[in-house]
Scaffold this motif. Structure first.
Motif, PDB file in Angstrom:
ATOM      1  N   VAL A 131     -18.666 -14.901  43.586  1.00 44.64           N
ATOM      2  CA  VAL A 131     -19.549 -14.654  44.420  1.00 44.64           C
ATOM      3  C   VAL A 131     -20.801 -13.974  44.376  1.00 44.64           C
ATOM      4  N   MET A 132     -21.989 -14.368  44.720  1.00 45.89           N
ATOM      5  CA  MET A 132     -23.286 -13.768  44.640  1.00 45.89           C
ATOM      6  C   MET A 132     -23.573 -13.347  46.090  1.00 45.89           C
ATOM      7  N   ILE A 133     -23.935 -12.051  46.118  1.00 52.36           N
ATOM      8  CA  ILE A 133     -24.347 -11.441  47.546  1.00 52.36           C
ATOM      9  C   ILE A 133     -25.699 -11.328  47.308  1.00 52.36           C
ATOM     10  N   VAL A 134     -26.400 -11.864  48.492  1.00 52.84           N
ATOM     11  CA  VAL A 134     -27.977 -11.830  48.425  1.00 52.84           C
ATOM     12  C   VAL A 134     -28.175 -10.943  49.757  1.00 52.84           C
ATOM     13  N   GLY A 135     -28.746  -9.778  49.323  1.00 50.14           N
ATOM     14  CA  GLY A 135     -29.138  -8.497  50.260  1.00 50.14           C
ATOM     15  C   GLY A 135     -28.377  -7.185  50.062  1.00 50.14           C
ATOM     16  N   THR A 136     -28.839  -6.266  50.611  1.00 46.71           N
ATOM     17  CA  THR A 136     -27.910  -4.933  50.376  1.00 46.71           C
ATOM     18  C   THR A 136     -27.901  -4.303  51.616  1.00 46.71           C
ATOM     19  N   GLY A 137     -27.961  -4.905  52.846  1.00 44.76           N
ATOM     20  CA  GLY A 137     -27.952  -4.279  54.085  1.00 44.76           C
ATOM     21  C   GLY A 137     -26.519  -3.898  54.398  1.00 44.76           C
ATOM     22  N   TRP A 138     -26.250  -3.553  55.766  1.00 43.42           N
ATOM     23  CA  TRP A 138     -24.948  -3.201  56.044  1.00 43.42           C
ATOM     24  C   TRP A 138     -23.967  -4.292  56.009  1.00 43.42           C
ATOM     25  N   VAL A 139     -24.395  -5.490  56.452  1.00 46.59           N
ATOM     26  CA  VAL A 139     -23.512  -6.760  56.443  1.00 46.59           C
ATOM     27  C   VAL A 139     -23.081  -7.169  55.083  1.00 46.59           C
ATOM     28  N   SER A 140     -23.993  -6.959  53.991  1.00 44.22           N
ATOM     29  CA  SER A 140     -23.584  -7.313  52.711  1.00 44.22           C
ATOM     30  C   SER A 140     -22.397  -6.658  52.317  1.00 44.22           C
ATOM     31  N   GLY A 141     -22.390  -5.454  52.602  1.00 41.89           N
ATOM     32  CA  GLY A 141     -21.267  -4.463  52.172  1.00 41.89           C
ATOM     33  C   GLY A 141     -19.868  -5.128  52.980  1.00 41.89           C
ATOM     34  N   CYS A 155     -27.061 -12.887  53.081  1.00 42.50           N
ATOM     35  CA  CYS A 155     -26.875 -11.667  54.074  1.00 42.50           C
ATOM     36  C   CYS A 155     -28.549 -10.998  53.913  1.00 42.50           C
ATOM     37  N   THR A 156     -29.383 -11.840  54.318  1.00 42.62           N
ATOM     38  CA  THR A 156     -30.817 -11.313  54.277  1.00 42.62           C
ATOM     39  C   THR A 156     -31.384 -11.266  55.566  1.00 42.62           C
ATOM     40  N   PRO A 157     -32.456 -10.953  55.764  1.00 46.05           N
ATOM     41  CA  PRO A 157     -33.201 -10.935  57.010  1.00 46.05           C
ATOM     42  C   PRO A 157     -33.403 -12.480  57.559  1.00 46.05           C
ATOM     43  N   ASN A 158     -33.444 -12.730  58.738  1.00 52.37           N
ATOM     44  CA  ASN A 158     -33.315 -14.292  59.392  1.00 52.37           C
ATOM     45  C   ASN A 158     -34.544 -15.074  58.842  1.00 52.37           C
ATOM     46  N   ASP A 159     -35.612 -14.558  58.637  1.00 50.62           N
ATOM     47  CA  ASP A 159     -36.586 -15.225  58.218  1.00 50.62           C
ATOM     48  C   ASP A 159     -36.292 -15.885  56.701  1.00 50.62           C
ATOM     49  N   MET A 160     -35.394 -15.289  56.032  1.00 48.78           N
ATOM     50  CA  MET A 160     -35.218 -15.645  54.540  1.00 48.78           C
ATOM     51  C   MET A 160     -34.490 -16.853  54.363  1.00 48.78           C
ATOM     52  N   HIS A 161     -33.550 -16.971  55.384  1.00 48.48           N
ATOM     53  CA  HIS A 161     -32.180 -17.933  55.122  1.00 48.48           C
ATOM     54  C   HIS A 161     -32.631 -19.370  54.841  1.00 48.48           C
ATOM     55  N   CYS A 162     -33.905 -19.930  55.533  1.00 47.76           N
ATOM     56  CA  CYS A 162     -34.097 -21.319  55.026  1.00 47.76           C
ATOM     57  C   CYS A 162     -34.326 -21.433  53.718  1.00 47.76           C
ATOM     58  N   GLU A 163     -35.463 -20.858  52.992  1.00 48.87           N
ATOM     59  CA  GLU A 163     -35.507 -21.056  51.633  1.00 48.87           C
ATOM     60  C   GLU A 163     -34.191 -21.006  50.704  1.00 48.87           C
ATOM     61  N   GLN A 164     -33.514 -19.878  51.143  1.00 52.18           N
ATOM     62  CA  GLN A 164     -32.465 -19.159  50.344  1.00 52.18           C
ATOM     63  C   GLN A 164     -31.380 -20.238  50.332  1.00 52.18           C
ATOM     64  N   THR A 165     -31.031 -20.952  51.371  1.00 55.50           N
ATOM     65  CA  THR A 165     -30.046 -21.807  51.714  1.00 55.50           C
ATOM     66  C   THR A 165     -30.425 -23.118  50.988  1.00 55.50           C
ATOM     67  N   ILE A 166     -31.613 -23.651  50.885  1.00 50.92           N
ATOM     68  CA  ILE A 166     -31.783 -24.707  50.435  1.00 50.92           C
ATOM     69  C   ILE A 166     -31.732 -24.679  49.067  1.00 50.92           C
ATOM     70  N   LYS A 167     -32.423 -23.643  48.259  1.00 51.51           N
ATOM     71  CA  LYS A 167     -32.212 -23.288  46.820  1.00 51.51           C
ATOM     72  C   LYS A 167     -30.802 -23.255  46.395  1.00 51.51           C
ATOM     73  N   ALA A 168     -29.989 -22.654  47.108  1.00 50.90           N
ATOM     74  CA  ALA A 168     -28.705 -22.454  46.751  1.00 50.90           C
ATOM     75  C   ALA A 168     -28.073 -23.914  46.892  1.00 50.90           C
ATOM     76  N   ALA A 169     -28.207 -24.616  47.641  1.00 52.13           N
ATOM     77  CA  ALA A 169     -27.565 -26.142  47.837  1.00 52.13           C
ATOM     78  C   ALA A 169     -28.178 -27.003  46.940  1.00 52.13           C
ATOM     79  N   GLU A 170     -29.337 -26.850  46.305  1.00 54.70           N
ATOM     80  CA  GLU A 170     -29.717 -27.775  45.195  1.00 54.70           C
ATOM     81  C   GLU A 170     -29.278 -27.006  43.826  1.00 54.70           C
TER      82      GLU A 170
END
Length: 341
Positions: free
Chosen positions: A6-16, A75-90
């Protein structure tokens, strides 16, 4: 027995919370963390005693090339979800995406298309599906509550500067709106219990706080295809501890949060029966069901089953959210489905 990396993206509270949950599961282990700061990423790995098996990346693109990564947890801020999801899917990775899915309808559809094309498993982080009250209510619906003709769900959470995500949640460009920032949990809950398609949305909003770049409070009326009606409330203005209401009114009985009235199934019932379960309200302090969420995700990956909230389903929650924000802005009823062209 294979352990999925598993790769965790982000280091905020929810990532923990996700690190803890994946580490608890016998089928998974955290092998990578992505952070813009190597020091923060290494500190997060050390906090959870992940040792040298956990690599820390400052480049998301490089991290996706790691052959030990099977699952990406965003687990990143909301504005980063789109690009990161597409790249992970690809990259062919299974994806757990924290809510909201995205900040625009167009981005939501692009993400869904990328995931569908890749054929990877997805789970959107509507973690309240695994809250004891939600799980109990689902089991009671058929025999004790029946077919719903009306429901209410409310997300009331006064996020202030003492909450870790406050500094970006309050910004329209990152938090989005009261619904996108948190109230989408209540929209998802409404759909989770109603199990029917929404055909129209009407909403009104108000603003109390100057530190929020969007109206903090919104009230929504939903009309369902089967004729049922629902009300969703979302407020960041609420001067109160965290409140999440679930009111389900069916043709056999009524659930008001942890209280049940079902005289047809409970002989001689004279008052509401209190269910001894943890509610979302108590969960803010005592119970975050991330381990249950991860257990469900891992089971679906291992046994090649669809998750209970894949991206394709969360798209419908997003659609209601965007329709409600549009209705509040224009004062008009918005018909669904929204255009997908």
């Amino acid at each position: 027995m294979k352990k999925y990396g598993v790769m965790i993206v982000g280091t905020g509270w929810v990532s923990g919370e996700h690190i803890r949950a994946f580490e608890m599961n016998e089928h998974s282990q955290v092998v990578a963390i992505v952070s813009r700061s190597y020091e923060r990423g290494r500190a997060k790995a050390d906090e959870y005693h992940l040792g040298e098996r956990c690599k820390v990346y400052t480049s998301y693109d490089e991290a996706l090339k790691d052959p030990n990564v099977d699952i990406v947890c965003i687990c990143t801020p909301n504005d980063m979800h789109c690009e990161q999801t597409i790249k992970a899917a690809e990259a062919g990775k299974h994806i757990l995406i924290e809510k909201p899915v995205a900040l625009s309808w167009e981005d939501t559809l692009k993400m869904d298309a990328a995931v569908t094309k890749a054929g990877v498993k997805t789970l959107v982080g509507y973690v309240l599906h695994y809250n004891p009250l939600f799980m109990t209510a689902k089991k009671l619906q058929k025999d004790f509550i029946g077919n719903l003709f009306y429901a209410e769900t409310d997300y009331f959470h006064r996020v202030m500067s003492d909450i870790p995500c406050y500094e970006w949640t309050c910004k329209k460009s990152v938090g989005g709106s009261s619904l996108l920032a948190g109230g989408c949990h209540a929209v998802d809950a409404m759909r989770w219990f109603m199990q029917d398609e929404v055909v129209s949305v009407y909403a009104q909003s108000s603003k109390l706080r100057d530190d929020l770049e969007f109206d903090g409070t919104i009230s929504i009326i939903l009309k369902f295809k089967n004729g049922a009606v629902g009300k969703v409330g979302s407020s960041y203005d609420f001067i109160s501890p965290y409140v999440f209401n679930v009111h389900l009114c069916g043709d056999k009985g009524t659930l008001w949060n942890e209280k049940l009235w079902s005289p047809g199934m409970i002989p001689e019932q004279r008052d509401y029966m209190e269910l001894p379960v943890l509610t979302p309200n108590s969960g803010d302090v005592k119970h975050h069901p991330f381990p249950e969420e991860v257990a469900h995700f891992m089971d679906c990956i291992i046994n090649d089953r669809e998750t209970d909230c894949p991206l394709s389903d969360a798209v419908k929650t997003q659609e209601i959210v965007f329709a409600a924000d549009l209705s509040a802005a224009t004062g008009e009823v918005v018909k669904l489905p929204l255009p997908r062209g």
